[in-house]
Design an enzyme around this catalytic site. Structure first.
Site, short mmCIF file in Angstrom:
data_model
loop_
_atom_site.label_atom_id
_atom_site.label_comp_id
_atom_site.label_asym_id
_atom_site.label_seq_id
_atom_site.Cartn_x
_atom_site.Cartn_y
_atom_site.Cartn_z
CG HIS A 160 -5.79 -2.00 0.50
ND1 HIS A 160 -5.19 -1.77 -0.69
CD2 HIS A 160 -5.13 -1.51 1.58
CE1 HIS A 160 -4.23 -1.01 -0.19
NE2 HIS A 160 -4.07 -0.65 1.07
CG ASP A 182 -6.95 -2.40 -3.10
OD1 ASP A 182 -7.64 -1.65 -2.55
OD2 ASP A 182 -5.93 -2.26 -3.15
CB SER A 220 -1.16 -0.08 1.34
OG SER A 220 -1.93 0.94 1.11
#
Length: 243
Positions: A214, A182, A126
């Site tokens: 995610h 996601d 991320s």
């Protein structure tokens, strides 16, 4: 951001002779401990025995999308709404550059300790993956590889302006991975980032995992282990000189 307290990284020493290093960067709101179980799993499988793992901890900073409240972060984020363009707006360039300098320093410390730059891989998840891409590709030393999970290319509208001339990591293998579901870092933004890198001539690959949001999945972690094993093959014991 430079004034915030930064705790030392979580370290996993190599279990054999230390010949390589992986720096893996956590995402927003997490710490290095969030990825400790993945490292411990790889160590149990004994395929990366010569690798030292460094899991940095982000300083606690005000995050705009968190109503300005502090949380561990590598740079400020204004909006996380799943829109592919939201993360590209109002990017915290100053915060990104402070974190970039920190990661470049971690890389240099490993080089100073005797690890060749091409035996160092930087990666992350991320926000951490975004920092690994930016810090890795803007490094002045050629690295062994770059990993970016569920992430995107920072400062993409002027990314080439930050690249060293000539670019040391033009041919460095880049493993990008993303879930197709996601809702935080939109999959399309990951695809666009990959396309931008390919168009710029970088050695990037992208794997999309079905039904993954995610997060990370076991298949993805296995694929990352394979990438690390290929990028950092065992160097073996040093040869003994004949007396």
């Amino acid at each position: 951001m430079a004034s915030f307290v930064r705790t030392p990284p979580l370290l996993f020493p190599a279990t054999a002779r230390h010949t390589a290093t992986v720096i893996f960067i956590h995402g927003l709101g997490d710490t290095g401990y969030g990825w400790a179980s993945a490292v411990e799993n790889w160590r149990r499988r004994q395929r990366l025995d010569e690798v030292k793992f460094i899991l940095p901890n982000a300083p606690s900073i005000p995050i705009t999308c968190n109503m300005g409240m502090k949380m561990p972060g590598w740079y400020d984020i204004h909006t996380i709404d799943g829109n592919a363009e939201s993360l590209r707006r109002n990017e915290d360039e100053a915060g990104i550059l402070v974190s970039q300098a920190y990661f470049h320093d971690l890389i240099q410390k490993e080089i100073d300790s005797g690890i060749p730059a091409e035996r160092i891989v930087i990666g992350g998840f991320s926000q951490g993956g975004a920092m690994s891409l930016f810090s890795g590709l803007t490094s002045k030393v050629k690295l062994g590889g770059i990993v970016a999970l569920s992430s995107y290319l920072l400062l993409s509208l002027k990314f080439v302006d930050w690249l060293p001339k000539p670019c040391s990591n033009q041919d460095t293998p880049i493993f990008m991975a993303h879930g197709d579901s996601d809702q935080v870092v939109n999959t399309e933004l990951g695809r666009k980032s990959f396309s931008l890198l390919k168009e710029a001539g970088f050695n990037a690959s992208l794997k999309i995992y079905p039904n993954m949001g995610h997060s990370a999945c076991l298949e993805e972690l296995d694929d990352m282990e394979k990438f690390l094993t290929e990028s950092l093959p065992p160097a073996g014991s040093p040869e003994r000189s004949e007396l």
